[in-house]
Design an enzyme around this catalytic site. Sequence first.
Site, PDB file in Angstrom:
ATOM      1  N   ILE A  37       0.657  -1.087   0.041  1.00 20.14           N
ATOM      2  CA  ILE A  37       0.284   0.160   0.103  1.00 20.14           C
ATOM      3  C   ILE A  37       0.776   1.184   0.063  1.00 20.14           C
ATOM      4  CG2 ILE A  37      -2.283  -1.112   1.144  1.00 20.14           C
ATOM      5  CD1 ILE A  37      -1.467   0.559   3.613  1.00 20.14           C
ATOM      6  N   TYR A 125       4.027   4.715  16.783  1.00 21.28           N
ATOM      7  CA  TYR A 125       2.785   3.941  16.158  1.00 21.28           C
ATOM      8  C   TYR A 125       1.489   4.855  16.626  1.00 21.28           C
ATOM      9  CZ  TYR A 125      -0.960   0.322  15.807  1.00 21.28           C
ATOM     10  OH  TYR A 125      -2.077  -0.341  15.504  1.00 21.28           O
ATOM     11  N   LYS A 129      -0.730   6.189  13.216  1.00 25.66           N
ATOM     12  CA  LYS A 129      -2.004   6.021  12.864  1.00 25.66           C
ATOM     13  C   LYS A 129      -3.013   7.228  12.869  1.00 25.66           C
ATOM     14  CE  LYS A 129      -3.735   2.521  12.741  1.00 25.66           C
ATOM     15  NZ  LYS A 129      -3.849   1.414  11.485  1.00 25.66           N
TER      16      LYS A 129
END
Length: 283
Positions: A37, A125, A129
């Site tokens: 992706i 992280y 996100k």
Amino acid sequence: MKIIITGAGGQLGKALVKLFSSCDYKVFSFTKRELDITSKEQIKEVFNKISPDIIINCAAFTKVDLCETDVEKAYLINGLAPFYLGTEANKHQAKLIHISTDYVFSGNQTSPYKETDQPNPQTIYGKSKLLGEELLLKNCNNLLIVRTSWLYGNDANNFVHTMMKLSEKLNSIKVVHDQFGSPTYTRDVALAIQSLMKDKTGIYHVTNSGKCSWYEFAKEIMRLIHSKTEILPISSQDYQFNTPRPSYSVLDNYKLEKEGIRLRDWKAALSTFFREEYIENED
Ligand SMILES: NC(=O)c1ccc[n+]([C@@H]2O[C@H](COP(=O)([O-])OP(=O)(O)OC[C@H]3O[C@@H](n4cnc5c(N)ncnc54)[C@H](OP(=O)(O)O)[C@@H]3O)[C@@H](O)[C@H]2O)c1
């Protein structure tokens, strides 16, 4: 309805593929090897070939500690790549369903986080996100964001599996007792996504009901697998995490429940998980 699932080799991706393959959809699933992706070209090629109605993005860099050391990779996979998917979804007038996390919050609250609460991630992280969410909310025309937490499914990459493996060789395991969340079965998230995917947009929190500490979660796993391994409580301070973990990760499923969808209690889900994924597969 044509549905693309990215990150199909991961635990939620697998659960969605399993659920949807028994339904009347045309499912096109892609593991990382089949569709990266972070490659705009690959996304374009796949989307042009399939002309999807819905894309479910389960692909992510989920290793919290590694995100701290490979920051660029974290922002690329969790932040920018969802935006690439959203841009291409717009061109095809398709809907993007993007999976996000409790880690977008600070974890300092003592009551469940609502969709409207202010994110304040404390880790790379969580920050990466959150960037993914923000870019999509600004740029994607037809978007559903599903935030979930403490996922487990039929995969080696989760707490349930780790505890089971450790219990085979240890008489006791120390587990933190002061971090709270809602363990969530991937199949239940997949079912909720199926209910929401046609006409819901915006952000939804989707977890099994109830909350516990990792210690309580581990105790319940041992009980269900009839293990004699003892689970010993330990504080986060004594555990020495490489990356700080949120002390409170519980998500409020109020919006979901308003749609008439209530996920079962985490203990009931865990018990079903062992029955469905282990005992039935032993036959
Ligand atoms: N696991 C949890 O407890 C948890 C909690 C809250 C939210 N979430 C969110 O839920 C979603 C699904 O999580 P999960 O537990 O199913 O994660 P997972 O098991 O780690 O699956 C993620 C998948 O994405 C793949 N991937 C990584 N980079 C990619 C890329 N560039 N292109 C395509 N695929 C790529 C991974 O492949 P490799 O493994 O080969 O890199 C892996 O198969 C994620 O968005 C995650 O942030 C997870």
